[in-house]
Design an enzyme around this catalytic site. Structure first.
Site, short mmCIF file in Angstrom:
data_model
loop_
_atom_site.label_atom_id
_atom_site.label_comp_id
_atom_site.label_asym_id
_atom_site.label_seq_id
_atom_site.Cartn_x
_atom_site.Cartn_y
_atom_site.Cartn_z
N SER A 1 0.32 -3.93 -9.02
CA SER A 1 0.57 -2.52 -8.73
C SER A 1 1.56 -2.34 -7.57
O SER A 1 2.69 -2.76 -7.65
CB SER A 1 -0.76 -1.82 -8.46
OG SER A 1 -0.62 -0.44 -8.39
N ASP B 1 5.30 3.49 -8.71
CA ASP B 1 4.98 2.23 -8.06
C ASP B 1 5.30 1.07 -9.02
O ASP B 1 5.89 1.27 -10.08
CB ASP B 1 3.53 2.19 -7.59
CG ASP B 1 2.52 2.19 -8.73
OD1 ASP B 1 2.87 2.63 -9.84
OD2 ASP B 1 1.39 1.73 -8.53
#
Length: 445
Positions: A102, A241
């Site tokens: 992530s 992200d």
């Protein structure tokens, strides 16, 4: 059972150490594959990844693990996490895997697992896989080893699917949009989807080299996109992200718009259209008190959960909600996706911008947030929150804020950090409370 492998969002750690070695990752593939071998059909797993250098190693290890227990593998290459959830369900796969850490730096990596319905695994499934990881794998005979293949049209499938979240009468003509893909998984699909709907796209963070994911770009590093939006005279900035499951917006004057304001906008628009379900929004304990007050003012509730989009999703499914998310930018719109999808949320924001005719700074300032301070304290080991002196300082802070604010203190689920958050109407009081608690935790750590 204590968790050795799974954290708040799958399995995550530093590459080539601990749980993120090739050998361990292969065992994860074997255990997860064994757990999802159900029925007599030919079993299939979809594997996607972000742009980290270690993704090649982990992808190969997972392919070895899954095929060794009799699962066929479909590899997509770099794609957002929500795309893998979507393809898992579309391709009637038994399991989906996203290789990503992530928003973490490139040195880390992780594994997110999705069931055949496209939703993240339940606690029960994760516990069952943990149990299998402690046992010898059930390898199949040579004639039953799985096959592996890559598919070339995964990006197009995903772009087509997410564009369906925008009404057919909406075009983004005339909008100038800066799109920051964090040198991550959405570096091809997010700019393409927004461009196909008519916007002028200025793309940044779209030159991944394996080690620059999230580095000075993306939703956790906003200085670059803020400057670019102002420099280009853009109407809005979209920051994703590394695996594109979260969204932070930058308005036309370079101000940050977090997940709370985005949820407020989307929920209020859906309420006006009569399509909001559940009577409110699901968010975490970190969401601002101002969001809660705003939703109450328009007759909606704010349901709070523990931190983690998985907990938000569980409550949404239980209560029939179709809007939920996190202040950090995870936006879950269950009418369009089974997990957080930053690009879908961005398309919804852009559609609202077109319909309203307002500048982003006006449209996305839905409520006045109360002063909120969040600070992190790193620690090397132990359990600082169990320290008697820390407990005493926390108790005093809770008494001081009683009726005037909130205090949330928790260890991170992905790194050795204690997060200390306080909010209330008195900014100076909130800052002082957080500083006292942080100091106590540092002394204990």
């Amino acid at each position: 059972m204590a968790r050795k492998f799974f954290g708040t969002d799958g399995i995550r750690g530093r590459t080539n150490t601990g749980v993120m070695t090739a050998a361990t990752v292969m065992r994860v593939g074997q255990a997860a594959g064994t757990h999802f071998l159900r029925g007599g059909h030919r079993h299939r797993v979809v594997i996607g990844k972000d742009t980290r250098l270690s993704g090649y190693m982990m992808e190969s290890a997972l392919v070895a693990g899954f095929t060794s227990v009799g699962m066929d593998v479909v590899m997509t290459g770099p794609l957002p996490t929500p795309a893998i959830a979507l393809l898992t369900r579309e391709m009637r796969a038994d399991l989906g895997v996203m290789i990503s850490a992530s928003h973490n730096p490139y040195e880390d990596n992780g594994i997110k697992l999705f069931g055949p319905d496209g939703f993240k695994l339940s606690d029960e499934s994760e516990a069952a896989i943990e149990l299998l990881l402690g046992q010898e794998p059930l390898l199949v005979g040579a004639e039953r080893i799985g096959r592996a293949r890559r598919i070339d049209d995964a990006r197009g499938r995903y772009i087509h699917a997410i564009k369906q979240s925008v009404a057919t009468d909406i075009r983004f003509d005339g909008l100038k949009v800066v799109v920051d893909c964090a040198n991550g998984a959405a570096y091809q699909v997010a700019p393409s989807a927004i461009w196909e709907l008519g916007a002028e796209v200025i793309a940044m963070g779209v030159e991944p080299n394996g080690i620059n994911i999230n580095r000075d770009v993306g939703s956790t590093s906003l200085d670059a996109i803020k400057a670019r939006v102002v420099e280009e005279g853009a109407h809005i900035g979209i920051a994703l992200d590394g695996d594109a499951d979260r969204l932070i917006v930058v308005d036309e004057i370079g101000r940050t718009v977090d997940g709370d304001q985005i949820m407020a906008l989307i929920a209020s628009r859906m309420l006006d259209k009569g399509v909001l379900t559940g009577g409110g929004v699901v968010a975490t304990v970190m969401s601002n008190l101002g969001l809660e007050r705003y939703l109450e003012s328009i007759g909606l509730t704010l349901e709070r959960t523990k931190v983690g989009d998985r907990h938000v999703l569980e409550r949404m499914k239980e209560g029939g909600f179709n809007v939920g998310g996190e202040q950090s930018g995870h936006m879950i719109l269950l009418d369009h996706a089974t997990t957080g999808d930053g690009t879908v949320a961005a398309l919804r924001v852009l559609a609202s911008l077109v319909r309203s005719g307002k500048p982003a700074s006006a449209l996305l300032h839905v409520f006045d947030p109360v002063p909120q301070v969040l600070k992190n304290v790193c620690y090397a080991g132990g359990r600082p929150l169990d320290n008697a002196a820390v407990k005493q300082v926390i108790a005093e802070a809770e008494a001081e804020l009683a009726g005037k604010g909130r205090l949330v203190i928790r260890p991170s689920g992905t790194e050795p950090v204690i997060r200390v958050m306080a909010e209330g109407d008195d900014a100076a009081q909130v800052e002082a409370v957080v500083d006292r608690i942080c100091a106590a935790v540092r002394d204990a750590a």
